[in-house]
Structure formats: C-alpha cells, structure tokens
Design a protein around this motif. Structure first.
Motif, PDB file in Angstrom:
ATOM      1  N   ALA A 219      31.836  37.254  -2.387  1.00 43.20           N
ATOM      2  CA  ALA A 219      31.423  36.376  -1.281  1.00 43.20           C
ATOM      3  C   ALA A 219      32.486  36.204  -0.205  1.00 43.20           C
ATOM      4  CB  ALA A 219      30.997  35.007  -1.821  1.00 43.20           C
ATOM      5  N   GLY A 220      33.098  37.297   0.199  1.00 48.48           N
ATOM      6  CA  GLY A 220      34.046  37.218   1.316  1.00 48.48           C
ATOM      7  C   GLY A 220      35.465  36.869   0.905  1.00 48.48           C
ATOM      8  N   ILE A 224      39.039  36.842   2.986  1.00 51.31           N
ATOM      9  CA  ILE A 224      39.912  35.676   3.122  1.00 51.31           C
ATOM     10  C   ILE A 224      41.322  36.049   2.676  1.00 51.31           C
ATOM     11  CG2 ILE A 224      40.343  33.342   2.254  1.00 51.31           C
ATOM     12  CD1 ILE A 224      37.381  32.830   2.372  1.00 51.31           C
ATOM     13  N   GLN A 266      24.772  23.868   3.602  1.00 57.29           N
ATOM     14  CA  GLN A 266      25.154  25.105   4.286  1.00 57.29           C
ATOM     15  C   GLN A 266      26.392  24.906   5.147  1.00 57.29           C
ATOM     16  OE1 GLN A 266      22.051  23.866   4.203  1.00 57.29           O
ATOM     17  NE2 GLN A 266      20.582  25.489   3.744  1.00 57.29           N
ATOM     18  N   PHE A 267      26.532  23.716   5.741  1.00 62.67           N
ATOM     19  CA  PHE A 267      27.703  23.480   6.583  1.00 62.67           C
ATOM     20  C   PHE A 267      28.959  23.421   5.734  1.00 62.67           C
ATOM     21  CE2 PHE A 267      24.379  22.226   9.437  1.00 62.67           C
ATOM     22  CZ  PHE A 267      24.825  22.728  10.643  1.00 62.67           C
ATOM     23  N   THR A 269      29.337  24.888   2.851  1.00 59.92           N
ATOM     24  CA  THR A 269      29.631  26.235   2.352  1.00 59.92           C
ATOM     25  C   THR A 269      30.360  27.059   3.409  1.00 59.92           C
ATOM     26  OG1 THR A 269      27.584  26.045   1.121  1.00 59.92           O
ATOM     27  CG2 THR A 269      28.590  28.209   1.177  1.00 59.92           C
ATOM     28  N   SER A 270      30.067  26.803   4.695  1.00 61.44           N
ATOM     29  CA  SER A 270      30.743  27.577   5.755  1.00 61.44           C
ATOM     30  C   SER A 270      32.182  27.144   5.961  1.00 61.44           C
ATOM     31  CB  SER A 270      30.048  27.429   7.103  1.00 61.44           C
ATOM     32  OG  SER A 270      28.712  27.176   6.987  1.00 61.44           O
ATOM     33  N   TYR A 273      35.167  29.542   5.556  1.00 60.51           N
ATOM     34  CA  TYR A 273      35.162  30.610   6.564  1.00 60.51           C
ATOM     35  C   TYR A 273      35.623  30.067   7.911  1.00 60.51           C
ATOM     36  CZ  TYR A 273      32.306  32.429   2.810  1.00 60.51           C
ATOM     37  OH  TYR A 273      31.861  32.803   1.584  1.00 60.51           O
ATOM     38  N   LEU A 274      35.139  28.874   8.267  1.00 60.12           N
ATOM     39  CA  LEU A 274      35.571  28.267   9.523  1.00 60.12           C
ATOM     40  C   LEU A 274      37.063  27.946   9.471  1.00 60.12           C
ATOM     41  CD1 LEU A 274      32.518  25.947  10.228  1.00 60.12           C
ATOM     42  CD2 LEU A 274      33.248  27.900  11.579  1.00 60.12           C
ATOM     43  N   THR A 276      39.270  29.534   7.864  1.00 57.60           N
ATOM     44  CA  THR A 276      39.997  30.792   8.048  1.00 57.60           C
ATOM     45  C   THR A 276      40.175  31.092   9.527  1.00 57.60           C
ATOM     46  OG1 THR A 276      38.903  31.565   6.062  1.00 57.60           O
ATOM     47  CG2 THR A 276      40.053  33.209   7.356  1.00 57.60           C
TER      48      THR A 276
ATOM     49  N   LEU B 148      38.876  40.023  11.421  1.00 49.96           N
ATOM     50  CA  LEU B 148      38.682  38.939  10.465  1.00 49.96           C
ATOM     51  C   LEU B 148      37.806  37.838  11.033  1.00 49.96           C
ATOM     52  CD1 LEU B 148      42.314  38.870   9.084  1.00 49.96           C
ATOM     53  CD2 LEU B 148      40.277  39.700   7.930  1.00 49.96           C
ATOM     54  N   LEU B 151      34.144  38.870  11.238  1.00 49.15           N
ATOM     55  CA  LEU B 151      33.530  38.939   9.911  1.00 49.15           C
ATOM     56  C   LEU B 151      33.292  37.549   9.330  1.00 49.15           C
ATOM     57  CD1 LEU B 151      32.910  41.232   7.683  1.00 49.15           C
ATOM     58  CD2 LEU B 151      34.381  39.669   6.475  1.00 49.15           C
ATOM     59  N   MET B 152      34.238  36.646   9.493  1.00 52.19           N
ATOM     60  CA  MET B 152      34.060  35.278   8.981  1.00 52.19           C
ATOM     61  C   MET B 152      32.822  34.640   9.604  1.00 52.19           C
ATOM     62  SD  MET B 152      36.274  34.442   6.790  1.00 52.19           S
ATOM     63  CE  MET B 152      37.064  35.845   6.052  1.00 52.19           C
ATOM     64  N   LEU B 153      32.594  34.954  10.886  1.00 49.83           N
ATOM     65  CA  LEU B 153      31.448  34.362  11.574  1.00 49.83           C
ATOM     66  C   LEU B 153      30.122  34.854  10.994  1.00 49.83           C
ATOM     67  CD1 LEU B 153      32.785  34.353  15.226  1.00 49.83           C
ATOM     68  CD2 LEU B 153      32.217  32.366  13.846  1.00 49.83           C
ATOM     69  N   TYR B 155      29.424  35.032   7.793  1.00 51.82           N
ATOM     70  CA  TYR B 155      29.086  34.086   6.726  1.00 51.82           C
ATOM     71  C   TYR B 155      28.590  32.774   7.314  1.00 51.82           C
ATOM     72  CZ  TYR B 155      31.387  37.359   3.627  1.00 51.82           C
ATOM     73  OH  TYR B 155      31.716  38.483   2.935  1.00 51.82           O
ATOM     74  N   VAL B 156      29.220  32.358   8.416  1.00 53.26           N
ATOM     75  CA  VAL B 156      28.797  31.113   9.054  1.00 53.26           C
ATOM     76  C   VAL B 156      27.368  31.271   9.591  1.00 53.26           C
ATOM     77  CG1 VAL B 156      29.312  29.485  10.897  1.00 53.26           C
ATOM     78  CG2 VAL B 156      31.183  30.542   9.626  1.00 53.26           C
ATOM     79  N   GLN B 159      24.739  31.044   6.889  1.00 52.44           N
ATOM     80  CA  GLN B 159      24.500  29.667   6.458  1.00 52.44           C
ATOM     81  C   GLN B 159      23.684  28.906   7.500  1.00 52.44           C
ATOM     82  OE1 GLN B 159      25.273  28.456   3.474  1.00 52.44           O
ATOM     83  NE2 GLN B 159      26.158  30.415   2.907  1.00 52.44           N
ATOM     84  N   LEU B 160      23.989  29.168   8.779  1.00 53.69           N
ATOM     85  CA  LEU B 160      23.294  28.467   9.854  1.00 53.69           C
ATOM     86  C   LEU B 160      21.804  28.808   9.850  1.00 53.69           C
ATOM     87  CD1 LEU B 160      23.964  26.592  12.211  1.00 53.69           C
ATOM     88  CD2 LEU B 160      24.228  28.602  13.667  1.00 53.69           C
ATOM     89  N   ASP B 162      20.118  30.030   7.375  1.00 51.15           N
ATOM     90  CA  ASP B 162      19.570  29.500   6.134  1.00 51.15           C
ATOM     91  C   ASP B 162      19.206  28.021   6.293  1.00 51.15           C
ATOM     92  OD1 ASP B 162      19.181  30.248   3.254  1.00 51.15           O
ATOM     93  OD2 ASP B 162      20.370  28.428   3.003  1.00 51.15           O
ATOM     94  N   TRP B 163      20.073  27.310   6.995  1.00 50.95           N
ATOM     95  CA  TRP B 163      19.822  25.884   7.179  1.00 50.95           C
ATOM     96  C   TRP B 163      18.598  25.646   8.063  1.00 50.95           C
ATOM     97  CZ3 TRP B 163      20.976  22.887  11.821  1.00 50.95           C
ATOM     98  CH2 TRP B 163      20.699  21.521  11.659  1.00 50.95           C
TER      99      TRP B 163
END
Lengths: 306, 358
Positions: A219-220, A224, A266-267, A269-270, A273-274, A276, B148, B151-153, B155-156, B159-160, B162-163
């Motif tokens: 999962a990333g 990270i 969901q927020f 869980t992010s 990543y944010l 990072t 990086l 790529l991180m975005l 995952y964000v 989730q967004l 999905d929400w």
C-alpha cells in the motif's frame, strides 16, 4: 501506562518495515543509483515470506526466503540499469509494476488464509520487567534487526574504507572509476543489499504487522520509504527518526478512527500520504541541506571507458 | 563472459523501430515459459491472449474501449517524459478528472442540455490539470521530487473518490452499493455504433494523439520540450524556462488523464463508482514507453496493451489463468522495452574473458 506502552509497540511495528526498506534504499542511493522499485521488491518479499511460512510452518524460513527473493528481484533492475544502462526511473517503475503483478499471482492461493505470526522474543526476567520489559526485550526479531541495521549502515558508510568507496562512487562515478574503483561492481552489491532489505521489510508486513497475505498489501510503503531517504537527506540516523514519525502518524490515524471522530475514514487514511508530501516540501525548501548531502551522481548512467 | 557496450556514433534509426517489436517478441517468449510453468498449453495460452480477442467483433470493440483511456493518458505522459518531468501520478489525475466531470450530472441531474457533455469534458480536463498542477508547482517552486509527490497524490485521489461515491454522491436508490446515480442521456458520450460499447472517446483519443504529435514534432513548443528534456542547460541558453516547462507538461498530461477519466465515466460506465480504474494510469506508463514516447506509436501501443487486458479476461474464463497474469505480462513488456532500447544507442558486445598466462 500499559496503554501507552502498547501504542508505542504498535508504532514500532508500523515503523519497522519503513525503516528497513529506507535504510536499504539509502545505501543504493549513496552509491548513485535511484531504484524506484522498492514497492515491487517489498511486495515480492511479503508474498515470499508468507508462502514459505505457510508451506514450512516456520516464519523464520519465510523471512529468509523474503530476503533472497528481494535480492534476486533487485538483480533484474541492476542488470538493466547497470549493464544495459537503461533509464533508472523507468526501470524502477517496471520493477514495481512487475512485482505487484507477480506477487498477486503467486499469492492468489493464500488470500484469506490465517497467517503464522513471528512470535515476540521472550527473555526470562528481562521481558517481565515492568513498563520497559516488553518494549525493549519483548518484540519480534525483525524489529531488533532493523535497529541494528541502521546503526550498522551508519557505521559502514562513514567509518569504513568500503563505505568511503561506496560514497565516492555515488558522488562522482568518473573520478571513482579513474581511481580504479570498480563502480559497476559496487553498485551491483549496493542494489543487492537494497533488494534484500526491501524483501525483509515485506516479510515484516506479512509475518508480523498484518500476519496475512493481501494483494498489494504494501500500500505505498515502498514509496514512503523512498521519500524517507530524501527526508533523511541520505543520513541513516535521520531515517530512523523519519520512519518513526511516519509510524506514529499511521498509528495515530488508526486511533483517531477508533475513537470515532466525525472525520471520514478516507481522509484519515490519506494522512500518511499527505504528510509525505508536506515533509518533502519542507525538506526541499532547505536547499543547502539537500545540496550538501545528495549523492552527486544520483540517477545518472555510467558507461566505463577503457 | 562479460557484456560491453559500445556507444553508437548516431542513434540507430533501424533499432528505433525494431526495439519495440523485439520487446513484444521477447514478452511472448516469456509468456510461453510462464504458461509451461503454470502447466497450461502455451499455444492455447498465446492464442487466447493475443489472437482470439481479434477474431470476434465484441472483443475487438472491447479492445477499443480499453485502448481509449490508455492512449489518452500515455500521450500526455509522452509530453511529460520527453520534457524530463516524471509524472507517475496519472492514475490520480485520471480519477480526479472523472470525479470533476461527474460533478455536473451528479449535482444537476435535472439539467438536460446539449451543453452538458462539452462542459463535463472540460471539467474533467480541468480537474486532471489542477491535480497535475500540484506536483508541478511544488517542483517548480520548492524543488520537490515530482516522482514521489505525484505518486502520493494517487493514494489521496483514490481515497477522495472512494469517499464521494460512498458518502455525499451515493445514489440513495443504489441498494447501498457505492456509486452515483446513473447519468441521463445528455450526460453520456454517444456510442460509435448503436448498442455497442465503444464510444466517441476513441475518436477524441486519436485526434488528440495526432495534434500532440504535430505539436511535438513540427512546432517550436515541441522543440522546447525535447531540448529541455535532453539537456536542461542547453535549454537555458536557448532562453527556455525549465520551470515553466514543468508546469506546462504536468498540466497537459494531467488534463489528458482527466479527459480519459471523464471519458470512461461518461462513455463506458455511465456513473461515477468505485471501480473507475483498472490501473490505467500505471499501464499508460508502459504504453508511453512501448510507443517510444511518440503519440502515433502510442496509438498502436495502446491497442497492444488493451489487447492484453481483453486476452487476460478471456484466458481467465476459458483457461483458468489468473487475471494477475495480465499485470505480469505488462510488467515484463516494460522491462523488455527498456532493455531493447539500449540497442538504439549502443552496440552490445559479448566478450569472453580469457585468462592470459603471464
């Protein structure tokens, strides 16, 4: 008090795979190679560890298998980027894509099976000490390896001759080559080490952290780990700090979710990543810090002249 | 024996064409080995994967459906990669594009107008472009590593989306399944043939590829992209700004990924749900390299990758081969493409090491 100890132990568990993978990648990048395949090697390690542990009933054999598989998988990357001078960024991505696909295929039969957890060590008397006993003397073996690894790598890079050679290759491969240092050979070894570390990090996920096989379970985390190397400005000690900060963020968001705060899951869980991204920005703003420590040949191809 | 590379004086134009084909052949060879290893007949395997989908009209149409987003995203990525900007977050830009575009039909579901569809497409591009702008501005302003952050975005973005499909935009009559209300006809991209699956997105993708090809190979902007990508220093002397290029490349590729996203939402699915992507944003990276970062080559490469998706589905149904095999094929393909590209710039020599007695 016990609650806090158990939270700290869970932070250790969340941080350990990041720490191991990032330490491995740090060595690779110090030798001047950027391997973006950490995620792929890690997930291959996770599936290797889980399947071998299931088949033999021994999680330690699983961890050893993961180390081998991670190292073997990294050699694909090494052959392409070092021998065939392929683009490092693209090849790293290829390694990640292949790793995610291959691990999904290998692990298909293991989905949903209860895993075998690597037991925590237990030293009579010491582990039973109040408060610190479980924290210091009662965790899984991979946790101790991860701590030893950071200090070992720090010592190797900055206190040994071989470490100096490795860093010189990363800072200027042409000068190193002119001095008779075997650039390609050193880079092969560094990549091999990085692969072994990523494999072990994956093993920790599927044998300790989750004890299960879930497709794409990294999962990333491999990414990270890559970010952590930048965050740490290529210093092992700072990798340790960074990995534990991220572990704390991860565990923190679980606890906030569990308390039932009215923020969509969901927020939360992010958040890692944010975080990072924020950390990468903060580090990048400090140009001097990054300029001094970035290996100067990082990501650049090297073809030896005779 | 050891392998030694000898730099060619000029890049081989023969191998520029041969190398992607060679990579395809090598992938097929690896496929044969994989089928043997899985205990399946390699001949049936390769036939099911790569030929059978071409034989019936339904599968051919499905190939077109899947090639559409792959091509659109990969064309954008070609601009980025050529300019030396590593956008690997196309998956996120694709998702946000789909979400932005879906905003109109979800929030104004009563509004029936011929303007709906063009506005949706524009919104989709805007969403993708904005999402691509984030890693670009971070790189241009602070020197943040764009690989990086982009790529991180992803995952964000996952989730967004999905929400929104489980929360605010969920269809109250959807039996609790995540997903928005189905779009009305005015919000649906028309199909190429009646009752078919392929939609006008395919035409848009081809037009976009041709336009980008023209810009890259025939205009000053295209020259700027190539120069800055190959030598940022030379680009500076020519008066080109690497920072502006970063923003340009990311915005273009974000917009195209966003267009792919809304195209898929509006043309194929007909609503926004949680299964918008099959990893198109990542597969498109393979498409971009297989097409040698040339938009026209990318059209062909997009079809090849789409074929592997459809063949994978067929192999899963008729042969019981895991659908993950498709991902393995795709990963191997990228490896072989990168390995074969070496032949363009280098001659490879195999030298046997003989110990000389002294």
């Amino acid at each position: 008090m016990d609650v806090w100890i158990s939270i700290i132990i869970s932070i250790c568990a969340a941080s350990t795979p990041l720490l191991i993978a990032a330490t491995g990648e740090l060595v690779v990048e110090r030798s001047g190679v950027l391997n973006l395949g950490v995620e792929g090697m890690m997930v291959m390690g996770a599936v290797a560890a889980f399947s071998v542990a299931q088949l033999t009933g021994n999680p330690y054999l699983g961890a050893i298998a993961a180390i081998f598989v991670g190292a073997l998988f990294s050699m694909l990357f090494a052959f392409l980027t070092l021998t065939l001078v392929a683009n490092q960024v693209a090849t790293g991505l290829a390694l990640t894509i292949l790793g995610l696909g291959l691990s999904g295929m290998i692990g298909e039969g293991f989905v949903g099976q209860p895993g075998i957890r690597m037991e925590n060590i237990h030293i009579p008397v010491l582990t039973d000490l109040p408060v610190v006993g479980k924290l210091i003397f009662g965790q899984d073996l991979i946790f101790y390896i991860s701590i030893a690894l950071v200090f070992g790598v720090g010592w190797f890079l900055f206190k040994t001759h071989a470490g100096l050679m490795l860093r010189s290759v990363g800072d200027s491969h042409s000068s190193a080559h002119a001095l008779g240092i075997k650039v390609i050979q050193i880079r092969y070894l560094a990549i091999l080490f990085g692969g072994a570390c990523a494999g072990l990090a994956g093993a920790h996920l599927s044998l300790v952290y989750v004890p299960q096989w879930v497709e794409g379970m990294t999962a990333g985390r491999g990414w990270i780990a890559l970010a952590l190397v930048v965050f740490a400005s290529w210093r092992p000690g700072r990798v340790l700090i960074g990995a534990y900060l991220f572990g704390a963020v991860t565990i923190g968001q679980f606890h906030v979710q569990a308390i039932g705060v009215a923020i969509p899951a969901q927020f939360l869980t992010s958040l890692p990543y944010l975080a990072t991204i924020v950390v990468l920005v903060l580090i990048a703003r400090n140009r001097r810090l990054t300029m001094i420590n970035t290996p100067a040949s990082l990501g650049q191809p090297f073809v030896p002249d005779r | 024996m050891r392998i030694e590379l000898q730099k060619r004086p000029v890049a081989s134009s023969t191998f520029a064409y041969v190398s992607p084909l060679l990579a395809l052949v090598l992938t097929l060879v690896a496929g044969v080995l994989m089928f043997i290893f899985l205990g399946k007949s390699p001949i049936t395997g390769l036939y099911t994967y790569f030929l059978e989908p071409l034989t019936d009209p339904w599968s051919r149409e499905q190939i077109l459906v899947k090639a559409t987003p792959l091509t659109l995203i990969a064309v954008g990525l070609a601009v980025c990669f050529r300019s030396g900007n590593w956008n690997i977050g196309a998956e996120g830009q694709y998702l946000i594009g789909g979400m932005f575009g879906a905003m109109l039909p979800v929030l104004f579901s009563e509004w029936q107008s011929p303007l709906m569809l063009p506005l949706m497409l524009i919104m989709g591009m805007l969403g993708g472009a904005l999402y691509g702008f984030i890693p670009a501005i971070l790189k241009a302003r602070f020197g943040t590593n764009e690989i990086l952050t982009s790529l991180m975005l992803v995952y964000v973005a996952q989730q967004l989306v999905d929400w929104v499909v489980r929360g605010p935009w969920r269809d109250p009559k959807g039996f609790g399944f995540p997903g928005s209300k189905s779009f009305s006809e005015s919000a649906t991209l028309p199909k190429l043939i009646e009752f078919g699956d392929a939609h006008y997105g395919a035409i848009i993708a081809v037009i976009v590829a041709i336009v980008v090809w023209f810009v890259l190979s025939k205009t000053l902007k295209g020259f700027e992209v190539t120069v800055l990508g190959q030598s940022p220093r030379a680009g500076r002397f020519a008066g080109f700004s690497a920072k502006k290029m970063t923003i340009f490349a990311f915005v273009v590729s974000g917009a195209l990924a966003g267009l792919a996203g809304i195209g898929e939402v509006s043309g194929s699915v007909g609503k926004l749900d949680d299964k918008l992507s099959l990893g198109y944003g990542f597969s498109a990276i393979i498409v971009a390299f297989l097409g040698r970062l040339n938009p026209l080559g990318i059209i062909a490469a997009g079809l090849v990758l789409a074929l592997s998706y459809i063949g994978g589905e067929a192999a899963q149904i008729t042969m019981g081969v895991s659908d993950r095999a498709t991902r393995v094929f795709q990963g191997l393909l990228l490896f072989f493409v990168l390995a074969c590209d070496t032949l363009i710039h280098y001659r490879i020599r195999f030298i046997s090491v003989v110990k000389v007695a002294t």
